[in-house]
Enzyme design. Structure first.
Site, mmCIF file in Angstrom:
data_model
loop_
_atom_site.group_PDB
_atom_site.id
_atom_site.type_symbol
_atom_site.label_atom_id
_atom_site.label_comp_id
_atom_site.label_asym_id
_atom_site.label_seq_id
_atom_site.Cartn_x
_atom_site.Cartn_y
_atom_site.Cartn_z
ATOM 1 N N THR A 377 1.068 -1.176 -0.179
ATOM 2 C CA THR A 377 0.306 0.039 0.011
ATOM 3 C C THR A 377 0.968 1.282 -0.155
ATOM 4 O OG1 THR A 377 -1.966 -1.077 1.026
ATOM 5 C CG2 THR A 377 -1.676 1.117 1.572
ATOM 6 N N ASN A 397 -4.084 -2.891 -2.818
ATOM 7 C CA ASN A 397 -3.864 -4.201 -2.130
ATOM 8 C C ASN A 397 -2.573 -4.814 -2.212
ATOM 9 O OD1 ASN A 397 -4.739 -5.899 0.133
ATOM 10 N ND2 ASN A 397 -5.844 -7.225 -1.095
ATOM 11 N N ASP A 419 -9.464 -8.351 0.849
ATOM 12 C CA ASP A 419 -9.707 -7.913 2.119
ATOM 13 C C ASP A 419 -10.963 -8.066 2.846
ATOM 14 O OD1 ASP A 419 -7.403 -6.946 2.378
ATOM 15 O OD2 ASP A 419 -7.631 -4.756 2.073
ATOM 16 N N SER A 448 -10.719 -2.382 5.881
ATOM 17 C CA SER A 448 -9.257 -1.998 5.691
ATOM 18 C C SER A 448 -8.613 -1.762 6.875
ATOM 19 C CB SER A 448 -9.380 -0.750 4.869
ATOM 20 O OG SER A 448 -7.745 -0.271 4.746
ATOM 21 N N GLY A 469 1.422 -1.327 4.891
ATOM 22 C CA GLY A 469 1.767 -2.496 5.633
ATOM 23 C C GLY A 469 0.730 -3.351 6.016
HETATM 24 N N1 GLY Z 1 -5.418 -3.374 1.391
HETATM 25 C C1 GLY Z 1 -4.777 -2.946 2.557
HETATM 26 C C2 GLY Z 1 -5.690 -2.226 3.518
HETATM 27 O O1 GLY Z 1 -6.702 -1.736 2.877
HETATM 28 O O2 GLY Z 1 -5.739 -2.356 4.610
#
Ligand code: GLY
Length: 565
Positions: A377, A397, A419, A448, A469
């Site tokens: 990210t 992602n 996710d 998220s 992260g």
């Molecule tokens: N795809 C990472 C997040 O949205 O936390």
């Protein structure tokens, strides 16, 4: 010519401001910049430079943030994007706070069990790679929603990205290696030739990455606004590509997509006020829970990386992540008990069984889900001369998202569907157990961890912070804040000193390379299982001193770079 202009501007801007210059790669990297008027810190020096030039040309922090987001879509294709989504948290100089949700959502044809095969197996390959992994992109809707708070015409904010896509930019050895490493995945997940794969030979350092089709897509946005993405030839390209590869996004999904302004999540921590992202990011609520579970606890006086403070923080992280699993999801679809989860009596009760010097146990905590999230990210911060602050975390992602380019539209699509909890109630490939709050439903936003955050002190901006992260995002933001507010580290040390991570399940503590050996031994003696990780997060911070001096710090873990004037 354009590249040379940028390079020259970059070198000029370095003079007198940079405290650390790393000359690796084609563009100089500034790790810490002291500035008086405005600053930008992002994952790519060209993006930081574009943001800086917008500030210098009369744009405000929101304008610069829009330009940085769009530039990252060109120069940082692994995570920068127009085919993904993100969150923007802003504190405007007149006191207004903004939490903008431009997270992707599930296509209308998505369904709860779409990643379960005929044998009942959860297919993470379907949710992580290729067309079916892709949620409806939110970034362009987000940028136009943000632009209501900007000053400059949108066309001026998108033009640097168009030029960089059209004329290309020189890539570093790392960028060449990354594109080469992903070649097989690009070839498997695309139905035609794409700019990221060279037909003649592998990429090498010093090559120029030109993205003509992306430039044309950006021009349609410049000329036709958000409709130039969601209701145009671009939309047709996306849907044609979906149809060729078995994806679900339809023209109607694109037309319907809306970015949403949400009430910001705010709470006091010690004498500070924290402004952060509400649902559908779990990040802000986790941050609130973790900070409140350690607030004013004597163990925190032992300092950074001490056994006592580290153990307390690990146990706060464990408990917050257990709650994430059970309760958190898209607030438009599930009722998330945010106030209850943040309340002082609740958090005190959560820590009641905490035993100093003895490891807790995740088996004793009611199970939910910790969905797998990629580490890939990107985050950036901006502040302008009026004190407008913007903190943005944005993502595809996975690195390069689902590896699928939206056909002739020339940009990479996300794999954000992963996710969601792809199989509620059943352990996923990481041993985590799924709940229903984050189950897939048409048009729902996937949970998220992204945690763009602004910290106020005496009502004035004090820190702008965030990181990529995956699930380490909230724990890295948590640690970066307490590194400064409780452990009195400099912003540079707060960003760069090794971090740790616990996310309830799996029940182990990840210690970043370089973390104190004696504290590791103490944690083992307390009963913790230790894992070693190479890196945790790529945190960007802008710290604002009481006299207004800005200290922009780019994480030393990558080629992240700061700029300021
Ligand atoms: N795809 C990472 C997040 O949205 O936390």
């Amino acid at each position: 010519m354009y590249i040379q202009r940028y390079f020259l501007a970059l070198c000029l801007c370095l003079a007198g401001f940079s405290t650390t210059v790393n000359a690796q790669g084609p563009y100089p990297i500034q790790k810490t910049v002291m500035a008086q008027h405005g600053a930008v810190v992002s994952a790519h020096p060209l993006a930081s430079q574009v943001g800086l030039s917008i500030l210098k040309n009369g744009g405000n922090a929101v304008d610069a943030a829009i330009a940085v987001q769009l530039t990252l879509a060109v120069v940082f294709p692994g995570a920068g994007n127009i085919g993904g989504g993100g969150f923007m948290v802003a504190h405007l100089s007149k006191g207004q706070n903004l939490a903008l949700d431009y997270r992707e959502c599930a296509p209308g044809k998505a369904s709860r069990d779409m990643y379960i095969d005929s044998t009942g197996k959860a297919r993470t390959d379907w949710s992580q790679e290729g067309h079916l992994a892709c949620g409806v992109p939110g970034t362009i809707a987000g940028m136009f929603a943000a632009h209501r708070y900007g000053k400059l015409p949108f066309k001026d904010l998108i033009q640097p990205a168009i030029d960089l896509a059209e004329n290309g930019f020189v890539i570093s050895a790392n960028e060449a290696e990354s594109l080469n490493e992903n070649k097989k995945s690009f070839q498997q997940n695309n139905t035609g030739p794409i700019a990221f794969v060279r037909a003649d030979r592998p990429w090498k350092e010093g090559d120029t990455l030109v993205q003509k089709e992306l430039a044309a897509t950006l021009k349609r946005i410049r000329d036709n606004g958000a409709k130039g993405f969601y209701e145009s030839r671009t939309a047709q390209y996306i849907v044609e590509e979906m149809q060729k590869g078995g994806g679900l996004i339809s023209l109607e999904d694109l037309k319907q997509y809306k970015a949403v302004e949400r009430p910001i999540l705010t709470f006091p921590y010690k004498s500070y006020t924290i402004l952060t992202m509400p649902m559908p990011s779990s990040g802000g609520l986790l941050l609130a829970q973790m900070l409140k579970m350690v607030e004013n606890k004597p163990a925190m006086d032992s300092g950074y990386a001490s056994g006592a403070a580290t153990q307390l923080m690990i146990e706060a992280e464990r408990r917050a992540f257990a709650d994430r699993a059970t309760y958190m999801g898209d607030p438009d679809f599930v009722k998330v008990p945010v106030d209850a989860l943040m309340s002082a009596p609740y958090l005190a009760s959560r820590m009641q069984d905490f035993q100093a010097g003895k490891a807790g146990n995740s088996k004793d905590v009611k199970a939910g889900v910790v969905p797998h999230e990629s580490m890939e990210t990107t985050h950036f911060d901006v502040i302008d001369a009026d004190g407008n602050c913007v903190s943005v975390t944005t993502t595809l992602n996975g690195w390069y998202g689902c590896s699928t380019v939206a056909g002739k539209a020339g940009f990479l699509l996300n794999n954000e569907m992963d996710d969601f909890s792809i199989k509620p109630g059943v352990p996923n490939m990481f041993g985590a157990v799924g709940g229903t709050a984050n189950a897939i439903a048409p048009h729902k936003r996937m949970l998220s961890s992204m945690t763009p955050t602004i910290v106020l002190k005496d009502g004035k901006p004090y820190l702008i912070v965030g990181t990529p992260g995956g699930t380490t995002i909230p724990t890295s933001v948590f640690q970066t804040i307490v590194n400064i507010t409780d452990f009195h580290l400099s912003p540079e040390d707060a960003v760069n000193k090794p971090k740790f991570h616990h996310q309830w399940l799996p029940d182990d503590v990840a210690l970043e390379k370089g973390f104190s050996g004696s504290t590791e031994a103490a944690l083992k003696a307390m009963g913790y299982t230790i894992k070693h990780w190479g890196g945790i997060g790529r945190t960007e911070v802008i710290a604002i001193a009481p006299d207004g001096t800005l200290e922009a710090v780019a994480d030393g873990r990558g080629n992240d770079s700061a700029a300021g004037y």
